[in-house]
Design an enzyme around this catalytic site. Structure first.
Site, PDB file in Angstrom:
ATOM      1  N   GLN A 306     145.515  50.305-137.545  1.00  0.00           N
ATOM      2  CA  GLN A 306     145.747  48.986-138.134  1.00  0.00           C
ATOM      3  C   GLN A 306     144.408  48.301-138.452  1.00  0.00           C
ATOM      4  OE1 GLN A 306     148.402  47.267-139.139  1.00  0.00           O
ATOM      5  NE2 GLN A 306     147.344  45.338-139.500  1.00  0.00           N
ATOM      6  N   GLU A 307     143.442  48.493-137.569  1.00  0.00           N
ATOM      7  CA  GLU A 307     142.149  47.833-137.752  1.00  0.00           C
ATOM      8  C   GLU A 307     141.327  48.465-138.867  1.00  0.00           C
ATOM      9  OE1 GLU A 307     141.003  45.137-136.535  1.00  0.00           O
ATOM     10  OE2 GLU A 307     142.231  44.695-134.796  1.00  0.00           O
ATOM     11  N   SER A 308     141.242  49.788-138.871  1.00  0.00           N
ATOM     12  CA  SER A 308     140.253  50.421-139.769  1.00  0.00           C
ATOM     13  C   SER A 308     140.759  51.665-140.481  1.00  0.00           C
ATOM     14  CB  SER A 308     139.041  50.821-138.949  1.00  0.00           C
ATOM     15  OG  SER A 308     139.405  51.907-138.090  1.00  0.00           O
TER      16      SER A 308
END
Ligand code: GLU
Length: 476
Positions: A306-308
């Site tokens: 989700q972050e990267s």
């Protein structure tokens, strides 16, 4: 003697000129050492995320403040009319709030050069009646922001031959409120700026653009309606012209309004594809770090995605970096020296999440505890606390993620965030963030179960006693 007199006159004249300058707006700003800008909370202008204040207007005004060696103070307004009231009362040096250049506004307020071009768009729910031109709007329920350029456009259209045109003006600062109404079926159409729709659309996949309402328009900064703004205006226009010619503005537009921004709601199939392509090189590392912090590795992997998207080099315009997209202060606090090192980033993120989980009240139990910790990981502990307070005020249970999740978006509504300790936050995005992670988490778990399950025997005879096997073969 004559010469001396001349010099004297010149000196006096210069002093007088200088004296005048002392009293213009730029001189006042410089002597106070602070640039005061009125803006509005919205994802396209100014908002707080986990790395602090951000947004296109905030960044742009910040560059000007830096150039003039001034401190930047943002005064948030709670409606578009509120923005102009600040200017009327001369409580700000200018307004930077995603404001369209309109005839009515420019009759009262001096304005800068345009620094962005946008189109007003009519938004509807895909699959319902799609209007294609202005006359199709007659008889439909339309919402616009109160005091907006779009309200002015509709008024003009009503006078120019569409007397039956009706619309409702919603007194909010953020056009997301309008999309919310259309999405919920409480209005058929919303009119909002193209950049706002681009950023917000990921949250409302059912909403589509029906048509552009008129030509492209300029976005400008407005100044207070005083006569001593000339030098300030010149300075601002020079600044904008420079940013335009050296490519800074273009870069910022891409950073803040480009499609990579906003919440990425990649479909499950994209996730699955990435899971096979990008995850394998990091699977072992993620498992190891998760074990060190007693976390489920599927969860850690889902957060990192989700972050990267499992990219250790990932970076965002707000200054977060690396596989777990840590802010600089968080990285420091977690002892991360190099945010681009995937092992350090994963450890920093895992530690940060554990920290948050530990700080949550004891009476929040799993799995809600994990989901709430994730929400706090995204918007910060303070904002999560505010959302829990709002949940309770509305009769919900602040210990249940489901209840808190439905109340998180209220942090974007002035009516609600005005009565909280930490103010505006992109609550809707935080809720989506957690739900995305839960979704990825479940796919990863499912995938693992699939892979680890015992496969059925390929040939029955391999599992039969030899005598029996021979028998059956002979029988064939
Ligand atoms: N640009 C609009 C205005 O100047 C505000 C944003 C919107 O309503 O989409 O009023």
């Amino acid at each position: 003697m004559k010469r001396l007199l001349l010099t004297l006159t010149a000196t006096v004249a210069l002093a007088l000129l200088g004296g005048c300058e002392q009293h213009d707006s730029l001189a006042r700003i410089e002597s106070r050492g602070e640039l005061i800008v009125v803006s509005r909370f919205s994802p396209t202008t100014y908002y707080q995320d986990k790395s602090g204040p951000t947004g296109f207007e905030y960044a742009l005004a910040g560059l000007l403040a830096q150039e003039l060696e001034l401190e930047l103070t943002i005064k948030p307004a709670f409606s578009l009319d509120g923005v102009f009231e600040h200017l009327q009362r001369q409580e700000a040096d200018f307004a930077a709030a995603g404001l369209t250049l309109t005839e009515k506004r420019q009759a009262t307020y001096p304005h800068s050069k345009g620094y962005y071009r946008l189109k007003p768009q009519v938004v509807y729910v895909a699959g319902t009646y799609k209007p294609r031109k202005v006359e199709d709007l007659v008889g439909m329920s339309i919402v616009v922001l109160a005091g907006s350029s779009h309200a002015q456009t509709l008024s003009a259209l009503r006078q120019e031959g569409y007397p039956d045109l009706q619309w409702r003006e919603i007194s909010e600062v953020d056009s997301m409120e309008l999309l919310e109404l259309v999405n919920a079926g409480e209005a058929e159409l919303a009119i909002i700026d193209s950049n706002e729709f681009d950023v917000q659309q990921s949250l409302y996949p059912r909403l589509k653009v029906a048509f552009d309402l008129g030509q492209e328009q300029d976005m400008v900064w407005y100044l207070p309606p005083t006569t001593d703004n000339e030098r300030l205006l010149q300075r601002i226009d020079q600044f904008i012209a420079r940013l335009q010619s050296d490519g800074t503005l273009e870069k910022m537009r891409e950073e803040y309004f480009g499609h990579s921004q906003g919440v990425s709601r990649i479909g499950s199939h994209t996730f699955t594809r990435n899971m096979h392509k990008s995850l394998p090189p990091y699977r072992k590392l993620i498992k190891q770090v998760a074990a060190e912090y007693q976390l489920d590795w599927h969860l850690l992997a889902a957060i990192a995605y989700q972050e990267s998207h499992w990219d250790p080099q990932a970076a965002s315009p707000t200054g977060v970096r690396g596989m777990m997209m840590l802010t600089l202060p968080t990285a420091r606090e977690m002892g991360v020296k190099d945010r681009l090192d995937p092992a350090q980033s994963l450890r920093g993120g895992a530690r940060y999440l554990k920290n948050i989980k530990r700080r949550l009240p004891n009476d929040i139990y799993e799995p809600d505890r994990t989901w709430m910790a994730l929400a706090a990981y995204n918007i910060g502990m303070g904002h999560l606390e505010d959302a829990r307070v709002i949940t309770e005020r509305h009769g919900g249970d602040p210990h249940l993620w489901q209840d808190v999740m439905t109340h998180l978006p209220l942090l974007q509504k002035s009516k609600h965030y005005q009565n909280t300790r930490h103010g505006y936050a992109r609550g809707k995005e935080a809720a989506t963030y957690v739900q995305n992670i839960r979704h990825y988490y479940s796919i990863l778990e499912w995938q693992d179960i699939q892979q680890n399950k015992v496969l059925p025997p390929l040939r029955a005879q391999d599992y039969l006693p030899a005598a029996l096997s021979n028998l059956s073969l002979r029988a064939l």
